[in-house]
Scaffold this motif. Structure first.
Motif, mmCIF file in Angstrom:
data_model
loop_
_atom_site.group_PDB
_atom_site.id
_atom_site.type_symbol
_atom_site.label_atom_id
_atom_site.label_comp_id
_atom_site.label_asym_id
_atom_site.label_seq_id
_atom_site.Cartn_x
_atom_site.Cartn_y
_atom_site.Cartn_z
ATOM 1 N N LEU A 44 0.837 -1.325 0.134
ATOM 2 C CA LEU A 44 -0.141 -0.062 -0.199
ATOM 3 C C LEU A 44 0.908 1.250 0.028
ATOM 4 C CD1 LEU A 44 -2.796 -0.642 2.596
ATOM 5 C CD2 LEU A 44 -3.166 -0.167 0.021
ATOM 6 N N PHE A 45 1.971 1.254 0.777
ATOM 7 C CA PHE A 45 2.601 2.372 0.927
ATOM 8 C C PHE A 45 3.471 2.619 -0.230
ATOM 9 C CE2 PHE A 45 6.031 5.360 2.277
ATOM 10 C CZ PHE A 45 5.488 5.748 3.222
ATOM 11 N N GLY A 46 4.072 1.525 -1.239
ATOM 12 C CA GLY A 46 4.655 1.787 -2.345
ATOM 13 C C GLY A 46 3.627 2.447 -3.386
ATOM 14 N N THR A 47 2.379 1.989 -3.319
ATOM 15 C CA THR A 47 1.329 2.519 -4.543
ATOM 16 C C THR A 47 1.087 3.946 -3.948
ATOM 17 O OG1 THR A 47 0.394 0.530 -4.815
ATOM 18 C CG2 THR A 47 -0.928 2.457 -5.463
ATOM 19 N N ALA A 48 0.842 4.224 -2.788
ATOM 20 C CA ALA A 48 0.523 5.556 -2.389
ATOM 21 C C ALA A 48 1.669 6.517 -2.448
ATOM 22 C CB ALA A 48 0.032 5.632 -0.698
ATOM 23 N N ALA A 49 2.799 6.018 -2.394
ATOM 24 C CA ALA A 49 4.098 6.959 -2.498
ATOM 25 C C ALA A 49 4.158 7.575 -3.837
ATOM 26 C CB ALA A 49 5.407 6.331 -2.221
ATOM 27 N N ALA A 50 3.809 6.578 -4.938
ATOM 28 C CA ALA A 50 3.711 6.887 -6.281
ATOM 29 C C ALA A 50 2.570 7.918 -6.647
ATOM 30 C CB ALA A 50 3.621 5.711 -7.113
ATOM 31 N N ILE A 51 1.416 7.820 -6.022
ATOM 32 C CA ILE A 51 0.350 8.762 -6.504
ATOM 33 C C ILE A 51 -0.391 9.560 -5.599
ATOM 34 C CG2 ILE A 51 -0.089 7.084 -8.368
ATOM 35 C CD1 ILE A 51 -2.548 5.913 -6.777
ATOM 36 N N VAL A 52 0.065 9.533 -4.284
ATOM 37 C CA VAL A 52 -0.493 10.180 -3.146
ATOM 38 C C VAL A 52 0.422 10.978 -2.319
ATOM 39 C CG1 VAL A 52 -1.995 10.243 -1.044
ATOM 40 C CG2 VAL A 52 -2.501 8.675 -3.060
ATOM 41 N N PHE A 53 1.334 10.350 -1.637
ATOM 42 C CA PHE A 53 2.168 11.115 -0.751
ATOM 43 C C PHE A 53 2.846 11.992 -1.303
ATOM 44 C CE2 PHE A 53 2.327 6.674 1.790
ATOM 45 C CZ PHE A 53 1.266 6.912 2.244
ATOM 46 N N ASN A 54 3.548 11.971 -2.610
ATOM 47 C CA ASN A 54 4.370 13.074 -3.076
ATOM 48 C C ASN A 54 3.472 14.406 -3.196
ATOM 49 O OD1 ASN A 54 2.590 11.696 -4.810
ATOM 50 N ND2 ASN A 54 3.681 12.401 -6.850
#
Length: 443
Positions: A44-54
């Motif tokens: 989940l963290f990897g996907t979120a890092a790509a499209i949300v957290f940034n």
């Protein structure tokens, strides 16, 4: 075909541990459920890092720098994993495999659920990315102790001639975790963008709480490893297992790390990095890129099941060797296909790429557990796997930097993937010749 020379390990010569087939599947299933939850949380963290957290946690940076910062936070979890391997490796080799695995599954479930409750940069400023890093560290420590224990427990309950298939069960947790995490984000992306940024992205993380309750219930019913019980009775445990691995088994540790690199690093290049590359560089929709990982995860399950059986026939080291060589051959063609910007071709390329890197990953459990004797197994396997993770966890970050320096050309990333594949092939070649065998009989 020549059979590798096996050295005896585990209980002293003259004693054997009886393992039965009737409980092996149940234990392997419990290991699978736990690892599926762990990888769901972790991916989940990897996907979120790509499209949300940034966008929500690094808002003061430009687009490229924010993506790199998000990927650096993603990589922090990999740095923490060797520490988790040390902590839970000691616990697993001294106290027991079962209690270590109960702690790890609770730890990552709570950390992941708390990410869903985390305020954004707009709400609390720099505390938001700081807390995000802290929770990622906790995820990394938990995962550092989870996988090594899960495969150790599954293998030590399994009949020797069927270890390949049972060692593959925890591996299936990875694609199932991918399916669950990518599926959760695919559903979340259906809501309007404003609602997604506000609360939609949080729902997959909050789902970790009920999933944790299920995994804990199943895992707590698993008995301790019969090999560990035998070591306990004979007081054959190492006092500081990790230190003994480094002192007496460092060559095996290096081989194990090499053999695991492609299954971990290649996966994150073809998922976390490619999701970001497809959306930011190629202009593809986030939904398409996430759905590509869904298709790939389904194929990965099949590859893992098949390769687990193949490993029982020809040896996990040979499977790793051929998987690494195939990965090197396919690296450039995969990125050529992705660069076409054709949605169907991109899905095909990501699916094929994950299928290729999964060949070596499928048998990592079988190979790594047979590179270390039972008294050092939890620590040895956990250290090897998580040091490999620490070495490759920043690959999405590195790949993004390479992309920038090459003017957006993907060839440096393809070269990185090819190099990783060749190192894993060498690890498989050497690992097949270093496998050890426990003194066990089937009942």
């Amino acid at each position: 075909m020549n059979t590798p020379r096996h050295a005896a390990a585990g209980p002293p010569p003259g004693t054997s541990v009886v393992v039965t087939g009737k409980d092996a599947a149940r234990v392997a299933f419990a290991a699978f459920v736990g690892t599926a939850l762990e990888w769901y949380d972790y991916f989940l963290f990897g996907t979120a890092a790509a499209i949300v957290f940034n966008r929500l946690y690094f808002t003061t940076l430009d687009a490229t720098a924010a993506t790199m910062a998000a990927f650096a936070t993603f990589g922090v979890g990999f740095v923490a994993r060797p520490f988790g391997a040390l902590i839970f490796g000691w616990l697993g080799d001294r106290i027991g495999r079962r209690p270590a695995l109960l702690i790890t599954v609770v730890m990552i479930g709570v950390a992941t659920g708390c990410i869903g409750l985390l305020p954004t940069f707009a709400a609390v400023g720099v505390w938001a990315p700081a807390l995000l890093v802290l929770l990622r560290l906790l995820q990394g420590i938990a995962v550092g102790g989870e996988w090594g224990g899960a495969v150790t427990l599954a293998v030590e309950h399994a009949p020797p001639e069927k270890r390949g298939r049972y060692a593959a069960m925890p591996q299936i947790g990875s694609p199932v975790g991918t399916l669950l995490s990518s599926g959760a984000f695919a559903l979340a992306l259906l809501v309007p963008e404003q609602q997604f940024d506000s609360w939609g992205w949080r729902l997959p993380f909050l789902a970790a709480f009920p999933l944790l309750a299920i995994a804990f219930y199943i895992r707590r019913k698993v008995e301790e490893s019969p090999l560990f019980d035998q070591l306990l009775k004979q007081d054959e445990r190492a006092k500081i297992p990790a230190l003994e691995v480094l002192r007496t088994g460092w060559r095996r540790l290096l081989v194990a790390i090499a053999s695991a690199l492609l299954g971990i690093g290649g996966f994150y290049i073809l998922t976390t990095f490619v999701i970001s590359y497809g959306t930011s560089q190629l202009g593809m929709s986030p939904g398409l890129m996430v759905n590509a990982t869904l298709a790939a995860a389904a194929v990965e399950i099949v590859v893992i099941l098949v390769m687990g059986r193949v490993a029982e026939r020809i040896g996990p080291g040979r499977v790793t060797l051929w998987g690494g060589l195939l990965g090197a051959v396919c690296a450039f063609p995969l990125f050529w296909l992705i660069d076409t910007r054709n949605p169907a071709v991109i899905v095909l390329a990501v699916t094929a790429g994950i299928g290729v890197v999964s060949i070596a990953y499928a048998v990592s459990g079988a190979l790594l557990t047979e590179l270390f004797p039972a008294r050092l197994r939890y620590s040895g396997v956990a250290l090897a796997y998580n040091l490999a993770g620490a070495l490759t966890g920043f690959l999405p970050f590195i790949a993004t930097g390479l992309l920038k320096t090459s003017g957006g050309a993907s060839w440096p990333v393809a070269l990185l993937l090819a190099g990783l594949s060749l190192i894993t092939a060498l690890g498989g070649f050497l690992g097949e010749r270093l496998r050890v065998k426990d003194n066990v009989v089937t009942g």
